[in-house]
Design a protein around this motif. Structure first.
Motif, PDB file in Angstrom:
ATOM      1  N   VAL A 126      28.418  16.452 -12.774  1.00  0.00           N
ATOM      2  CA  VAL A 126      28.625  17.870 -11.744  1.00  0.00           C
ATOM      3  C   VAL A 126      30.217  18.292 -12.089  1.00  0.00           C
ATOM      4  CG1 VAL A 126      29.333  18.392  -9.273  1.00  0.00           C
ATOM      5  CG2 VAL A 126      27.344  16.968  -9.644  1.00  0.00           C
ATOM      6  N   VAL A 127      31.133  17.463 -12.511  1.00  0.00           N
ATOM      7  CA  VAL A 127      32.321  17.866 -12.489  1.00  0.00           C
ATOM      8  C   VAL A 127      32.696  18.716 -13.912  1.00  0.00           C
ATOM      9  CG1 VAL A 127      34.832  17.177 -13.192  1.00  0.00           C
ATOM     10  CG2 VAL A 127      33.622  16.098 -11.294  1.00  0.00           C
ATOM     11  N   THR A 128      31.956  17.916 -14.970  1.00  0.00           N
ATOM     12  CA  THR A 128      31.986  18.666 -16.348  1.00  0.00           C
ATOM     13  C   THR A 128      30.934  19.687 -16.789  1.00  0.00           C
ATOM     14  OG1 THR A 128      30.512  16.965 -17.471  1.00  0.00           O
ATOM     15  CG2 THR A 128      33.139  16.248 -17.302  1.00  0.00           C
ATOM     16  N   ARG A 129      29.925  19.685 -15.893  1.00  0.00           N
ATOM     17  CA  ARG A 129      28.677  20.476 -16.013  1.00  0.00           C
ATOM     18  C   ARG A 129      28.183  20.304 -17.255  1.00  0.00           C
ATOM     19  NH1 ARG A 129      30.746  26.552 -13.720  1.00  0.00           N
ATOM     20  NH2 ARG A 129      31.345  25.558 -11.370  1.00  0.00           N
ATOM     21  N   ARG A 130      27.993  19.118 -17.659  1.00  0.00           N
ATOM     22  CA  ARG A 130      27.403  18.773 -19.135  1.00  0.00           C
ATOM     23  C   ARG A 130      26.539  17.602 -18.768  1.00  0.00           C
ATOM     24  NH1 ARG A 130      31.919  17.361 -23.549  1.00  0.00           N
ATOM     25  NH2 ARG A 130      29.831  16.959 -24.815  1.00  0.00           N
ATOM     26  N   ARG A 131      25.292  17.764 -19.171  1.00  0.00           N
ATOM     27  CA  ARG A 131      24.367  16.780 -18.769  1.00  0.00           C
ATOM     28  C   ARG A 131      24.532  15.594 -19.749  1.00  0.00           C
ATOM     29  NH1 ARG A 131      19.783  15.071 -21.004  1.00  0.00           N
ATOM     30  NH2 ARG A 131      19.794  16.751 -22.583  1.00  0.00           N
ATOM     31  N   PRO A 132      24.366  14.097 -18.989  1.00  0.00           N
ATOM     32  CA  PRO A 132      24.586  13.120 -19.745  1.00  0.00           C
ATOM     33  C   PRO A 132      23.613  12.936 -20.895  1.00  0.00           C
ATOM     34  CG  PRO A 132      24.585  12.716 -17.460  1.00  0.00           C
ATOM     35  CD  PRO A 132      24.108  14.127 -17.681  1.00  0.00           C
ATOM     36  N   LYS A 133      23.899  12.153 -22.081  1.00  0.00           N
ATOM     37  CA  LYS A 133      22.865  12.095 -23.141  1.00  0.00           C
ATOM     38  C   LYS A 133      21.667  11.319 -22.627  1.00  0.00           C
ATOM     39  CE  LYS A 133      26.060  12.522 -26.890  1.00  0.00           C
ATOM     40  NZ  LYS A 133      26.721  12.147 -28.122  1.00  0.00           N
ATOM     41  N   VAL A 134      20.594  11.352 -23.339  1.00  0.00           N
ATOM     42  CA  VAL A 134      19.348  10.904 -22.869  1.00  0.00           C
ATOM     43  C   VAL A 134      19.306   9.450 -22.608  1.00  0.00           C
ATOM     44  CG1 VAL A 134      17.061  10.361 -23.470  1.00  0.00           C
ATOM     45  CG2 VAL A 134      17.893  12.736 -23.786  1.00  0.00           C
ATOM     46  N   VAL A 135      20.264   8.751 -23.649  1.00  0.00           N
ATOM     47  CA  VAL A 135      20.362   7.385 -23.484  1.00  0.00           C
ATOM     48  C   VAL A 135      21.039   6.756 -22.325  1.00  0.00           C
ATOM     49  CG1 VAL A 135      20.503   6.797 -26.060  1.00  0.00           C
ATOM     50  CG2 VAL A 135      22.546   7.348 -24.754  1.00  0.00           C
ATOM     51  N   VAL A 136      22.083   7.450 -21.813  1.00  0.00           N
ATOM     52  CA  VAL A 136      22.499   7.221 -20.472  1.00  0.00           C
ATOM     53  C   VAL A 136      21.738   7.389 -19.380  1.00  0.00           C
ATOM     54  CG1 VAL A 136      24.374   7.863 -19.074  1.00  0.00           C
ATOM     55  CG2 VAL A 136      24.983   8.138 -21.258  1.00  0.00           C
ATOM     56  N   LEU A 137      20.922   8.331 -19.294  1.00  0.00           N
ATOM     57  CA  LEU A 137      19.839   8.484 -18.177  1.00  0.00           C
ATOM     58  C   LEU A 137      19.077   7.461 -18.216  1.00  0.00           C
ATOM     59  CD1 LEU A 137      19.460  12.554 -18.359  1.00  0.00           C
ATOM     60  CD2 LEU A 137      20.712  11.334 -16.886  1.00  0.00           C
ATOM     61  N   VAL A 138      18.496   7.368 -19.337  1.00  0.00           N
ATOM     62  CA  VAL A 138      17.297   6.207 -19.639  1.00  0.00           C
ATOM     63  C   VAL A 138      18.191   4.670 -19.081  1.00  0.00           C
ATOM     64  CG1 VAL A 138      15.939   4.639 -21.342  1.00  0.00           C
ATOM     65  CG2 VAL A 138      16.102   7.180 -21.317  1.00  0.00           C
ATOM     66  N   GLY A 139      19.302   4.629 -19.611  1.00  0.00           N
ATOM     67  CA  GLY A 139      20.000   3.463 -18.994  1.00  0.00           C
ATOM     68  C   GLY A 139      20.106   3.180 -17.666  1.00  0.00           C
ATOM     69  N   SER A 140      20.555   4.340 -16.897  1.00  0.00           N
ATOM     70  CA  SER A 140      20.643   4.259 -15.579  1.00  0.00           C
ATOM     71  C   SER A 140      19.310   4.130 -14.881  1.00  0.00           C
ATOM     72  CB  SER A 140      21.011   5.868 -15.186  1.00  0.00           C
ATOM     73  OG  SER A 140      22.041   6.174 -15.762  1.00  0.00           O
ATOM     74  N   VAL A 141      18.265   4.461 -15.048  1.00  0.00           N
ATOM     75  CA  VAL A 141      16.775   4.292 -14.827  1.00  0.00           C
ATOM     76  C   VAL A 141      16.463   2.892 -14.849  1.00  0.00           C
ATOM     77  CG1 VAL A 141      14.485   4.984 -14.711  1.00  0.00           C
ATOM     78  CG2 VAL A 141      16.077   6.780 -15.051  1.00  0.00           C
ATOM     79  N   VAL A 142      16.677   2.466 -16.101  1.00  0.00           N
ATOM     80  CA  VAL A 142      16.308   0.944 -16.184  1.00  0.00           C
ATOM     81  C   VAL A 142      17.133   0.087 -15.610  1.00  0.00           C
ATOM     82  CG1 VAL A 142      16.376  -0.687 -18.218  1.00  0.00           C
ATOM     83  CG2 VAL A 142      15.486   1.636 -18.686  1.00  0.00           C
ATOM     84  N   ALA A 143      18.395   0.067 -15.507  1.00  0.00           N
ATOM     85  CA  ALA A 143      19.459  -0.614 -14.762  1.00  0.00           C
ATOM     86  C   ALA A 143      18.991  -0.541 -13.483  1.00  0.00           C
ATOM     87  CB  ALA A 143      20.817  -0.082 -15.060  1.00  0.00           C
TER      88      ALA A 143
END
Length: 332
Positions: free
Chosen positions: A124-141
Protein backbone atom coordinates in the motif's frame (compact mmCIF):
# COMPACT_ATOMS: atom_id res chain seq x y z
CA UNK A 1 32.34 -6.69 -6.58
CA UNK A 2 32.29 -10.38 -5.80
CA UNK A 3 33.41 -9.62 -2.24
CA UNK A 4 30.49 -7.25 -1.77
CA UNK A 5 28.04 -9.94 -2.87
CA UNK A 6 29.61 -12.48 -0.52
CA UNK A 7 29.35 -10.07 2.41
CA UNK A 8 25.65 -9.51 1.72
CA UNK A 9 24.99 -13.24 1.55
CA UNK A 10 26.96 -13.89 4.74
CA UNK A 11 25.08 -11.12 6.54
CA UNK A 12 21.73 -12.62 5.55
CA UNK A 13 22.82 -16.10 6.61
CA UNK A 14 24.07 -14.80 9.96
CA UNK A 15 20.82 -12.88 10.43
CA UNK A 16 18.80 -16.03 9.75
CA UNK A 17 20.81 -17.95 12.35
CA UNK A 18 20.21 -15.22 14.94
CA UNK A 19 16.50 -15.18 14.03
CA UNK A 20 16.35 -18.96 14.51
CA UNK A 21 17.89 -18.52 17.97
CA UNK A 22 15.24 -15.92 18.76
CA UNK A 23 12.41 -18.21 17.63
CA UNK A 24 13.82 -21.18 19.56
CA UNK A 25 14.14 -19.21 22.79
CA UNK A 26 10.85 -17.32 22.43
CA UNK A 27 9.12 -20.68 22.00
CA UNK A 28 10.25 -21.78 25.48
CA UNK A 29 7.91 -19.33 27.20
CA UNK A 30 4.73 -21.36 26.85
CA UNK A 31 6.12 -24.55 28.36
CA UNK A 32 7.59 -22.77 31.39
CA UNK A 33 4.93 -20.12 31.96
CA UNK A 34 2.16 -22.72 32.00
CA UNK A 35 3.14 -24.11 35.45
CA UNK A 36 2.93 -20.57 36.85
CA UNK A 37 -0.51 -20.00 35.34
CA UNK A 38 -1.72 -23.33 36.73
CA UNK A 39 -0.42 -22.29 40.18
CA UNK A 40 -2.53 -19.12 40.17
CA UNK A 41 -0.40 -16.51 38.40
CA UNK A 42 -2.28 -14.21 36.06
CA UNK A 43 -0.80 -13.87 32.56
CA UNK A 44 -0.16 -10.14 33.04
CA UNK A 45 1.77 -10.71 36.28
CA UNK A 46 3.88 -13.47 34.72
CA UNK A 47 4.73 -11.34 31.70
CA UNK A 48 5.57 -8.31 33.85
CA UNK A 49 8.03 -10.25 36.00
CA UNK A 50 9.37 -11.98 32.90
CA UNK A 51 10.10 -8.63 31.21
CA UNK A 52 11.62 -7.23 34.41
CA UNK A 53 13.98 -10.20 34.80
CA UNK A 54 14.97 -9.99 31.13
CA UNK A 55 15.70 -6.28 31.40
CA UNK A 56 17.74 -6.71 34.58
CA UNK A 57 19.78 -9.55 33.05
CA UNK A 58 20.57 -7.48 29.95
CA UNK A 59 21.24 -4.21 31.84
CA UNK A 60 24.93 -4.80 32.73
CA UNK A 61 25.65 -6.17 29.25
CA UNK A 62 23.91 -3.14 27.77
CA UNK A 63 25.96 -0.76 29.92
CA UNK A 64 29.16 -2.44 28.74
CA UNK A 65 28.07 -2.28 25.11
CA UNK A 66 27.22 1.43 25.39
CA UNK A 67 30.72 2.24 26.71
CA UNK A 68 29.49 5.40 28.37
CA UNK A 69 27.69 6.70 25.26
CA UNK A 70 24.41 7.19 27.10
CA UNK A 71 23.39 9.81 24.56
CA UNK A 72 22.58 6.98 22.15
CA UNK A 73 19.64 6.06 24.41
CA UNK A 74 18.34 9.62 24.25
CA UNK A 75 18.68 9.75 20.46
CA UNK A 76 16.68 6.52 20.23
CA UNK A 77 14.14 7.53 22.91
CA UNK A 78 11.09 7.29 20.64
CA UNK A 79 12.20 3.91 19.30
CA UNK A 80 12.76 2.69 22.86
CA UNK A 81 9.36 4.04 23.94
CA UNK A 82 7.71 2.31 20.99
CA UNK A 83 9.36 -0.99 21.87
CA UNK A 84 8.36 -0.67 25.53
CA UNK A 85 4.74 0.36 24.98
CA UNK A 86 3.99 -1.60 21.80
CA UNK A 87 6.54 -4.39 21.40
CA UNK A 88 6.58 -5.50 25.04
CA UNK A 89 3.54 -4.17 26.92
CA UNK A 90 0.75 -3.29 24.48
CA UNK A 91 0.87 -6.43 22.34
CA UNK A 92 0.90 -8.65 25.43
CA UNK A 93 -2.08 -6.90 27.03
CA UNK A 94 -4.34 -7.10 23.97
CA UNK A 95 -3.27 -10.70 23.32
CA UNK A 96 -4.29 -11.74 26.84
CA UNK A 97 -7.52 -9.80 26.45
CA UNK A 98 -8.14 -11.82 23.29
CA UNK A 99 -7.50 -15.25 24.84
CA UNK A 100 -10.00 -14.45 27.59
CA UNK A 101 -12.72 -14.35 24.92
CA UNK A 102 -11.61 -16.64 22.07
CA UNK A 103 -9.60 -19.90 21.86
CA UNK A 104 -5.85 -19.51 22.32
CA UNK A 105 -5.16 -21.18 18.96
CA UNK A 106 -7.38 -18.68 17.18
CA UNK A 107 -5.72 -15.74 18.92
CA UNK A 108 -2.27 -17.05 17.97
CA UNK A 109 -3.35 -17.56 14.37
CA UNK A 110 -4.60 -13.99 14.08
CA UNK A 111 -1.58 -12.46 15.85
CA UNK A 112 0.95 -14.33 13.74
CA UNK A 113 -0.58 -13.10 10.53
CA UNK A 114 1.63 -10.05 11.21
CA UNK A 115 4.06 -10.94 8.37
CA UNK A 116 1.17 -10.80 5.89
CA UNK A 117 0.19 -7.42 7.31
CA UNK A 118 3.74 -6.19 6.71
CA UNK A 119 3.65 -7.41 3.09
CA UNK A 120 0.30 -5.68 2.55
CA UNK A 121 1.50 -2.51 4.28
CA UNK A 122 4.55 -2.20 2.04
CA UNK A 123 2.34 -2.84 -0.99
CA UNK A 124 0.00 0.00 0.00
CA UNK A 125 2.72 2.47 0.97
CA UNK A 126 5.01 1.92 -2.02
CA UNK A 127 2.21 1.05 -4.50
CA UNK A 128 4.45 -1.69 -5.81
CA UNK A 129 3.11 -5.22 -5.89
CA UNK A 130 5.37 -7.67 -4.05
CA UNK A 131 7.19 -10.17 -6.24
CA UNK A 132 5.51 -13.48 -6.92
CA UNK A 133 7.92 -15.36 -4.64
CA UNK A 134 6.85 -13.17 -1.70
CA UNK A 135 3.15 -13.71 -2.39
CA UNK A 136 3.66 -17.46 -2.79
CA UNK A 137 5.75 -17.56 0.38
CA UNK A 138 3.04 -15.67 2.27
CA UNK A 139 0.34 -18.14 1.24
CA UNK A 140 2.51 -21.19 1.97
CA UNK A 141 3.57 -19.83 5.38
CA UNK A 142 -0.04 -18.99 6.30
CA UNK A 143 -1.14 -22.53 5.36
CA UNK A 144 1.64 -23.91 7.56
CA UNK A 145 0.64 -21.66 10.45
CA UNK A 146 -2.97 -22.87 10.25
CA UNK A 147 -1.79 -26.50 10.41
CA UNK A 148 0.51 -25.86 13.38
CA UNK A 149 -1.96 -23.99 15.59
CA UNK A 150 -5.02 -26.01 14.47
CA UNK A 151 -7.58 -23.32 15.35
CA UNK A 152 -10.79 -24.62 16.88
CA UNK A 153 -13.87 -24.29 14.74
CA UNK A 154 -16.49 -24.97 17.39
CA UNK A 155 -18.65 -22.38 19.05
CA UNK A 156 -19.27 -18.77 18.17
CA UNK A 157 -16.35 -16.37 18.12
CA UNK A 158 -16.52 -13.22 20.18
CA UNK A 159 -16.21 -10.16 17.97
CA UNK A 160 -14.43 -8.16 20.67
CA UNK A 161 -12.01 -11.03 21.21
CA UNK A 162 -11.20 -11.09 17.50
CA UNK A 163 -10.71 -7.33 17.66
CA UNK A 164 -8.17 -7.71 20.46
CA UNK A 165 -6.40 -10.44 18.47
CA UNK A 166 -6.27 -8.13 15.45
CA UNK A 167 -4.69 -5.44 17.64
CA UNK A 168 -2.14 -8.02 18.77
CA UNK A 169 -1.39 -8.70 15.10
CA UNK A 170 -0.81 -4.98 14.48
CA UNK A 171 1.37 -4.78 17.59
CA UNK A 172 3.42 -7.77 16.45
CA UNK A 173 3.94 -6.20 13.02
CA UNK A 174 4.94 -2.88 14.59
CA UNK A 175 7.37 -4.71 16.85
CA UNK A 176 9.32 -5.92 13.82
CA UNK A 177 9.17 -2.50 12.18
CA UNK A 178 10.49 -0.81 15.33
CA UNK A 179 13.16 -3.47 15.84
CA UNK A 180 14.38 -3.08 12.25
CA UNK A 181 14.74 0.71 12.41
CA UNK A 182 18.28 2.15 12.09
CA UNK A 183 20.08 1.81 15.41
CA UNK A 184 21.76 5.27 15.34
CA UNK A 185 24.60 3.89 17.44
CA UNK A 186 22.41 2.09 19.99
CA UNK A 187 23.55 -1.55 20.43
CA UNK A 188 20.72 -4.10 20.04
CA UNK A 189 21.30 -5.45 23.55
CA UNK A 190 20.93 -1.94 25.03
CA UNK A 191 17.77 -1.36 23.00
CA UNK A 192 16.35 -4.68 24.20
CA UNK A 193 17.20 -3.94 27.83
CA UNK A 194 15.63 -0.48 27.76
CA UNK A 195 12.53 -1.77 25.98
CA UNK A 196 12.04 -4.63 28.44
CA UNK A 197 12.47 -2.46 31.52
CA UNK A 198 10.12 0.17 30.12
CA UNK A 199 7.64 -2.51 29.11
CA UNK A 200 7.75 -4.08 32.58
CA UNK A 201 7.02 -0.68 34.12
CA UNK A 202 4.10 -0.11 31.75
CA UNK A 203 2.67 -3.58 32.40
CA UNK A 204 3.00 -3.04 36.14
CA UNK A 205 1.05 0.20 35.92
CA UNK A 206 -1.66 -1.52 33.86
CA UNK A 207 -1.87 -4.23 36.50
CA UNK A 208 -2.19 -1.72 39.32
CA UNK A 209 -5.08 0.03 37.56
CA UNK A 210 -6.98 -3.25 37.38
CA UNK A 211 -7.46 -3.11 33.62
CA UNK A 212 -6.25 -6.73 33.48
CA UNK A 213 -6.11 -9.30 36.29
CA UNK A 214 -2.82 -9.13 38.19
CA UNK A 215 -2.15 -11.96 40.65
CA UNK A 216 0.85 -13.99 41.77
CA UNK A 217 1.40 -16.92 44.13
CA UNK A 218 4.72 -17.79 45.74
CA UNK A 219 4.43 -21.53 46.25
CA UNK A 220 5.92 -24.58 44.61
CA UNK A 221 4.82 -25.30 41.05
CA UNK A 222 4.64 -28.50 39.02
CA UNK A 223 7.43 -28.15 36.45
CA UNK A 224 8.19 -30.99 34.07
CA UNK A 225 6.46 -33.46 36.37
CA UNK A 226 8.35 -32.46 39.52
CA UNK A 227 7.75 -29.81 42.23
CA UNK A 228 9.93 -26.72 41.88
CA UNK A 229 10.13 -23.27 43.52
CA UNK A 230 8.00 -20.66 41.75
CA UNK A 231 11.05 -18.65 40.76
CA UNK A 232 12.69 -21.45 38.73
CA UNK A 233 10.36 -21.31 35.69
CA UNK A 234 10.34 -17.51 35.94
CA UNK A 235 14.14 -17.44 35.83
CA UNK A 236 14.23 -19.74 32.81
CA UNK A 237 11.65 -17.65 30.98
CA UNK A 238 13.22 -14.36 32.04
CA UNK A 239 16.76 -15.27 30.96
CA UNK A 240 16.24 -17.48 27.90
CA UNK A 241 12.75 -16.70 26.54
CA UNK A 242 13.03 -12.98 27.24
CA UNK A 243 16.58 -11.60 27.61
CA UNK A 244 18.20 -13.83 24.99
CA UNK A 245 15.10 -13.94 22.79
CA UNK A 246 14.48 -10.19 22.59
CA UNK A 247 18.17 -9.36 22.10
CA UNK A 248 18.46 -11.95 19.33
CA UNK A 249 15.18 -10.94 17.68
CA UNK A 250 16.10 -7.24 17.58
CA UNK A 251 19.57 -8.06 16.23
CA UNK A 252 18.06 -10.29 13.53
CA UNK A 253 15.50 -7.65 12.57
CA UNK A 254 18.25 -5.07 12.07
CA UNK A 255 20.17 -7.55 9.89
CA UNK A 256 17.28 -8.97 7.86
CA UNK A 257 14.68 -6.22 7.82
CA UNK A 258 11.20 -6.41 9.30
CA UNK A 259 9.57 -8.57 6.63
CA UNK A 260 12.00 -11.50 6.49
CA UNK A 261 12.55 -11.40 10.27
CA UNK A 262 8.79 -11.60 10.85
CA UNK A 263 8.46 -14.66 8.60
CA UNK A 264 11.30 -16.43 10.41
CA UNK A 265 9.53 -15.45 13.64
CA UNK A 266 6.70 -17.80 12.65
CA UNK A 267 9.02 -20.62 13.69
CA UNK A 268 8.35 -19.56 17.28
CA UNK A 269 4.96 -21.23 16.97
CA UNK A 270 6.62 -24.42 15.69
CA UNK A 271 9.18 -24.32 18.52
CA UNK A 272 6.42 -23.85 21.09
CA UNK A 273 4.63 -26.93 19.77
CA UNK A 274 7.85 -28.96 19.94
CA UNK A 275 8.57 -27.85 23.51
CA UNK A 276 5.00 -28.63 24.56
CA UNK A 277 5.51 -32.14 23.16
CA UNK A 278 8.91 -32.60 24.82
CA UNK A 279 8.26 -31.01 28.22
CA UNK A 280 4.49 -31.17 28.73
CA UNK A 281 3.63 -34.39 26.93
CA UNK A 282 1.20 -32.69 24.56
CA UNK A 283 0.50 -34.47 21.29
CA UNK A 284 2.46 -33.45 18.18
CA UNK A 285 0.41 -34.40 15.14
CA UNK A 286 1.45 -35.09 11.57
CA UNK A 287 -0.42 -31.99 10.29
CA UNK A 288 1.59 -29.86 12.74
CA UNK A 289 4.85 -31.32 11.43
CA UNK A 290 3.68 -30.67 7.88
CA UNK A 291 2.76 -27.13 8.90
CA UNK A 292 6.27 -26.57 10.21
CA UNK A 293 7.70 -27.68 6.86
CA UNK A 294 5.34 -25.34 5.01
CA UNK A 295 6.45 -22.41 7.20
CA UNK A 296 10.07 -23.24 6.34
CA UNK A 297 9.13 -23.34 2.66
CA UNK A 298 7.40 -19.96 2.95
CA UNK A 299 10.49 -18.47 4.60
CA UNK A 300 12.63 -19.86 1.77
CA UNK A 301 10.42 -18.13 -0.82
CA UNK A 302 10.59 -14.79 1.02
CA UNK A 303 14.34 -15.10 1.53
CA UNK A 304 14.88 -15.74 -2.18
CA UNK A 305 13.31 -12.35 -2.91
CA UNK A 306 15.41 -10.76 -0.19
CA UNK A 307 18.73 -12.00 -1.55
CA UNK A 308 17.99 -11.85 -5.25
CA UNK A 309 18.70 -8.13 -5.76
CA UNK A 310 22.05 -8.40 -3.99
CA UNK A 311 23.08 -11.25 -6.27
CA UNK A 312 21.85 -9.86 -9.58
CA UNK A 313 21.94 -6.09 -9.56
CA UNK A 314 25.69 -5.66 -8.95
CA UNK A 315 26.46 -8.03 -11.81
CA UNK A 316 24.09 -6.14 -14.14
CA UNK A 317 25.76 -2.86 -13.25
CA UNK A 318 29.14 -4.42 -13.87
CA UNK A 319 28.18 -5.60 -17.33
CA UNK A 320 26.68 -2.24 -18.25
CA UNK A 321 29.66 -0.15 -17.18
CA UNK A 322 32.57 -2.50 -17.79
CA UNK A 323 31.63 -4.74 -20.68
CA UNK A 324 35.09 -5.28 -22.10
CA UNK A 325 36.92 -6.09 -18.79
CA UNK A 326 34.25 -8.63 -17.89
CA UNK A 327 34.49 -10.39 -21.24
CA UNK A 328 38.30 -10.47 -21.30
CA UNK A 329 38.44 -11.71 -17.72
CA UNK A 330 36.45 -14.85 -18.50
CA UNK A 331 38.56 -18.02 -18.66
CA UNK A 332 39.17 -19.46 -22.10
Amino acid sequence: MTKGIAVKRTSTTAGLLVALLAAATFGLSGAFVKPLLEAGWSPAAAVTVRALIGGIVLAPIAATALRGKWGALWLARWRVLGMALIGVAGTQVVYFAAVQRIPVSTAILVEYMAPLLLVAGVWVVTRRRPKVVVLVGSVVALAGLVLVVSPGGTGSLDVLGLGFAALAMVGCALYYVIAARPSRGLPPVAFAAAGLLGGAAALGLVGLTGVVPFAATFTTVDMLGSPAPWWVPLLIVGVLATAVAYAASITASEMLGSRLASFVGLLEVVAAALYAWLFLGENLSVPQLLGGLLILAGIAFVRSEKTEPALVEPEVALVETRVEPVETAKPA
